[in-house]
Design a protein around this motif. Structure first.
Motif, PDB file in Angstrom:
ATOM      1  N   VAL A  71      36.703  42.688  24.448  1.00 11.60           N
ATOM      2  CA  VAL A  71      37.382  42.104  25.593  1.00 11.60           C
ATOM      3  C   VAL A  71      36.775  40.864  25.968  1.00 11.60           C
ATOM      4  N   VAL A  72      37.534  39.804  26.183  1.00 11.86           N
ATOM      5  CA  VAL A  72      37.228  38.648  26.947  1.00 11.86           C
ATOM      6  C   VAL A  72      37.986  38.369  28.278  1.00 11.86           C
ATOM      7  N   SER A  73      37.531  38.418  29.470  1.00 14.33           N
ATOM      8  CA  SER A  73      38.272  38.387  30.646  1.00 14.33           C
ATOM      9  C   SER A  73      37.867  37.116  31.357  1.00 14.33           C
ATOM     10  N   TRP A  83      31.893  35.467  20.922  1.00 15.66           N
ATOM     11  CA  TRP A  83      32.055  36.860  21.272  1.00 15.66           C
ATOM     12  C   TRP A  83      32.797  37.802  20.582  1.00 15.66           C
ATOM     13  N   PHE A  84      33.978  37.422  20.232  1.00 14.18           N
ATOM     14  CA  PHE A  84      35.032  37.786  19.387  1.00 14.18           C
ATOM     15  C   PHE A  84      34.400  38.066  17.980  1.00 14.18           C
ATOM     16  N   LYS A  85      33.877  36.890  17.384  1.00  9.99           N
ATOM     17  CA  LYS A  85      33.542  37.054  15.887  1.00  9.99           C
ATOM     18  C   LYS A  85      32.208  37.928  15.924  1.00  9.99           C
ATOM     19  N   ARG A  86      31.438  38.107  16.828  1.00  8.88           N
ATOM     20  CA  ARG A  86      30.251  39.004  16.683  1.00  8.88           C
ATOM     21  C   ARG A  86      30.758  40.528  16.787  1.00  8.88           C
ATOM     22  N   MET A 127      33.056  40.654  27.579  1.00  2.40           N
ATOM     23  CA  MET A 127      32.676  39.253  28.268  1.00  2.40           C
ATOM     24  C   MET A 127      33.465  38.862  29.386  1.00  2.40           C
ATOM     25  N   MET A 128      32.648  38.588  30.505  1.00  4.14           N
ATOM     26  CA  MET A 128      33.318  38.013  31.601  1.00  4.14           C
ATOM     27  C   MET A 128      33.072  36.662  31.769  1.00  4.14           C
ATOM     28  N   ILE A 129      33.961  35.729  31.884  1.00  5.60           N
ATOM     29  CA  ILE A 129      33.763  34.501  32.121  1.00  5.60           C
ATOM     30  C   ILE A 129      34.185  34.025  33.599  1.00  5.60           C
ATOM     31  N   VAL A 130      33.198  33.567  34.337  1.00  7.75           N
ATOM     32  CA  VAL A 130      33.574  33.362  35.898  1.00  7.75           C
ATOM     33  C   VAL A 130      33.255  32.023  36.192  1.00  7.75           C
ATOM     34  N   ALA A 131      34.304  31.318  36.915  1.00 11.09           N
ATOM     35  CA  ALA A 131      34.009  29.836  37.451  1.00 11.09           C
ATOM     36  C   ALA A 131      33.267  30.063  39.038  1.00 11.09           C
ATOM     37  N   LEU A 132      32.229  29.574  38.862  1.00 11.43           N
ATOM     38  CA  LEU A 132      31.330  29.466  40.114  1.00 11.43           C
ATOM     39  C   LEU A 132      31.934  28.973  41.403  1.00 11.43           C
ATOM     40  N   GLY A 133      32.924  27.940  40.976  1.00  9.47           N
ATOM     41  CA  GLY A 133      33.755  27.383  42.046  1.00  9.47           C
ATOM     42  C   GLY A 133      35.236  27.919  42.272  1.00  9.47           C
ATOM     43  N   ASP A 134      35.459  28.877  41.831  1.00 10.48           N
ATOM     44  CA  ASP A 134      36.811  29.690  41.924  1.00 10.48           C
ATOM     45  C   ASP A 134      37.148  30.038  43.288  1.00 10.48           C
ATOM     46  N   GLU A 185      28.924  43.354  37.749  1.00  8.53           N
ATOM     47  CA  GLU A 185      27.795  44.097  38.027  1.00  8.53           C
ATOM     48  C   GLU A 185      28.160  45.666  37.854  1.00  8.53           C
ATOM     49  N   ARG A 186      29.301  45.961  38.040  1.00  5.47           N
ATOM     50  CA  ARG A 186      29.759  47.524  37.798  1.00  5.47           C
ATOM     51  C   ARG A 186      30.126  47.682  36.684  1.00  5.47           C
ATOM     52  N   ALA A 187      30.281  46.813  35.619  1.00  8.97           N
ATOM     53  CA  ALA A 187      30.309  46.971  34.384  1.00  8.97           C
ATOM     54  C   ALA A 187      29.360  47.772  33.383  1.00  8.97           C
ATOM     55  N   LEU A 188      29.484  48.449  32.421  1.00  6.23           N
ATOM     56  CA  LEU A 188      28.073  49.052  31.798  1.00  6.23           C
ATOM     57  C   LEU A 188      28.096  48.284  30.396  1.00  6.23           C
ATOM     58  N   GLU A 189      27.094  48.397  29.786  1.00  6.27           N
ATOM     59  CA  GLU A 189      26.888  47.591  28.321  1.00  6.27           C
ATOM     60  C   GLU A 189      27.718  48.245  27.360  1.00  6.27           C
ATOM     61  N   PRO A 190      27.926  47.425  26.341  1.00 10.38           N
ATOM     62  CA  PRO A 190      27.649  46.251  25.991  1.00 10.38           C
ATOM     63  C   PRO A 190      28.246  45.122  26.993  1.00 10.38           C
ATOM     64  N   LYS A 191      27.801  44.140  27.497  1.00 11.47           N
ATOM     65  CA  LYS A 191      28.457  43.225  28.342  1.00 11.47           C
ATOM     66  C   LYS A 191      27.741  42.001  28.346  1.00 11.47           C
ATOM     67  N   HIS A 192      28.483  40.872  28.698  1.00  9.30           N
ATOM     68  CA  HIS A 192      27.782  39.534  28.690  1.00  9.30           C
ATOM     69  C   HIS A 192      28.551  38.656  29.611  1.00  9.30           C
ATOM     70  N   LEU A 193      27.916  37.999  30.365  1.00 11.76           N
ATOM     71  CA  LEU A 193      28.366  37.081  31.731  1.00 11.76           C
ATOM     72  C   LEU A 193      28.278  35.625  31.186  1.00 11.76           C
ATOM     73  N   VAL A 194      29.383  34.970  31.191  1.00  6.43           N
ATOM     74  CA  VAL A 194      29.448  33.442  31.147  1.00  6.43           C
ATOM     75  C   VAL A 194      29.697  32.937  32.374  1.00  6.43           C
ATOM     76  N   THR A 195      29.077  31.966  33.040  1.00  9.18           N
ATOM     77  CA  THR A 195      29.391  31.224  34.102  1.00  9.18           C
ATOM     78  C   THR A 195      29.756  29.781  33.906  1.00  9.18           C
TER      79      THR A 195
END
Length: 300
Positions: free
Chosen positions: A131-133, A292-295, A239-246, A259-269
């Motif tokens: 998943v990529v959100s 992330w998808f390839k991996r 994976m969650m991709i968050v724009a810090l100026g959103d 922060e509530r998500a469990l592993e495996p997870k990865h944050l991109v800002t």
């Protein structure tokens, strides 16, 4: 390589979109199923993301949500988030039926409203392996409280109630602009960057986009809580991709959900705002998503 596709949902509505395949492939390939956010259509930069995935050896099924763009739907410009989740699941079923698709290696990608949808999908549909959100809606109710001034809330609720009574009496659903140049004017997405992005992108890339949705779509937005599913996505990689100026799907609510998500997870800002993920920060959003998808779909 891209070709036009169409498929039927379980309730018989025809959805239309694109199927991307890598230029060089041998047999079936891992495939990403993807749709756009609130009122947006596929031409609003989803082609760029699908092209990036295809260049990396992944397939992509891109479709317009029902009632929008090239897809059918009897109540045009209506957004029911739970119906859109069901349509994503039907798109996955369609993808798995195609000989070019590896049915056991399906990922989902969503952005903004559909960024919320893929949190729900990752939790409830175990056919999904990754998943990529991107810039997701985490809480419709809390997000609406950020977008609607406190002294306007009673009037908005009255408009919802008046519309409900009118529909019960046989009137068509009330409509509201998606965006307005004046952020204080009635609209579904009342931020200056929403006005700028939708009007410019609609003019230059997506003439099928219309600046209206049913008022009921906004009411359903306030009822939708996709972030409540985030802890159930595990063990599917997220994976969650968050724009810090959103300031549209506000960053702090998305970070709180992560922060509530469990592993495996990865944050991109990302450094910019909500819509920079599609344009100015495209490489910074598409690159990590592709990796992330390839991996996790077995291409690394």
């Amino acid at each position: 390589m891209r070709k036009d596709i169409e498929f039927k949902t379980e309730d018989g509505v025809t959805l239309r979109g694109w199927h991307y395949l890598p230029e060089r492939r041998s047999g079936s390939v891992p495939t990403i199923v993807m749709a756009h956010g609130f009122s947006a259509v596929k031409e609003m930069y989803l082609d760029r993301f699908a092209e990036a995935f295809a260049a990396a050896g992944l397939g992509a099924i891109v479709f317009d949500n029902r009632n929008f763009g090239a897809s059918d739907g009897d109540l045009r410009q209506e957004i029911d988030p739970w119906q859109q989740v069901r349509d994503y699941r039907d798109a996955i079923t369609h993808a798995q039926s195609l000989p070019e698709v590896d049915a056991d290696r399906i990922g989902v990608w969503g952005s903004s409203y559909s960024g919320g949808h893929v949190l729900v999908l990752g939790a409830i549909d175990r056919r999904i392996k990754c998943v990529v959100s991107q810039v997701p809606l985490a809480s419709g109710h809390r997000n609406a409280r950020r977008l609607i001034r406190a002294d306007y809330l009673a009037g908005v609720q009255k408009a919802f109630d008046d519309d409900r009574r009118a529909r019960l009496a046989g009137a068509p659903p009330a409509m509201i602009p998606v965006v307005a140049e004046d952020p204080a004017a009635p609209s579904a997405l009342p931020t200056p960057d929403s006005w700028a992005w939708f009007t410019e992108t609609g003019r230059t890339r997506a003439p099928s986009w219309k600046n209206e949705v049913t008022l009921r779509s906004v009411e359903m937005f306030t009822e939708y809580e996709p972030g409540s599913y985030v802890s159930f996505v595990s063990p599917t990689p997220l994976m969650m991709i968050v724009a810090l100026g959103d300031v549209l799907t506000v960053a702090d609510l998305a970070l709180e959900a992560y922060e509530r998500a469990l592993e495996p997870k990865h944050l991109v800002t990302l450094p910019g705002g909500h819509f920079d993920a599609y344009v100015k920060d495209f490489e910074a959003s598409a690159g990590p998503a592709t990796a992330w998808f390839k991996r996790h779909l077995g291409l690394d």
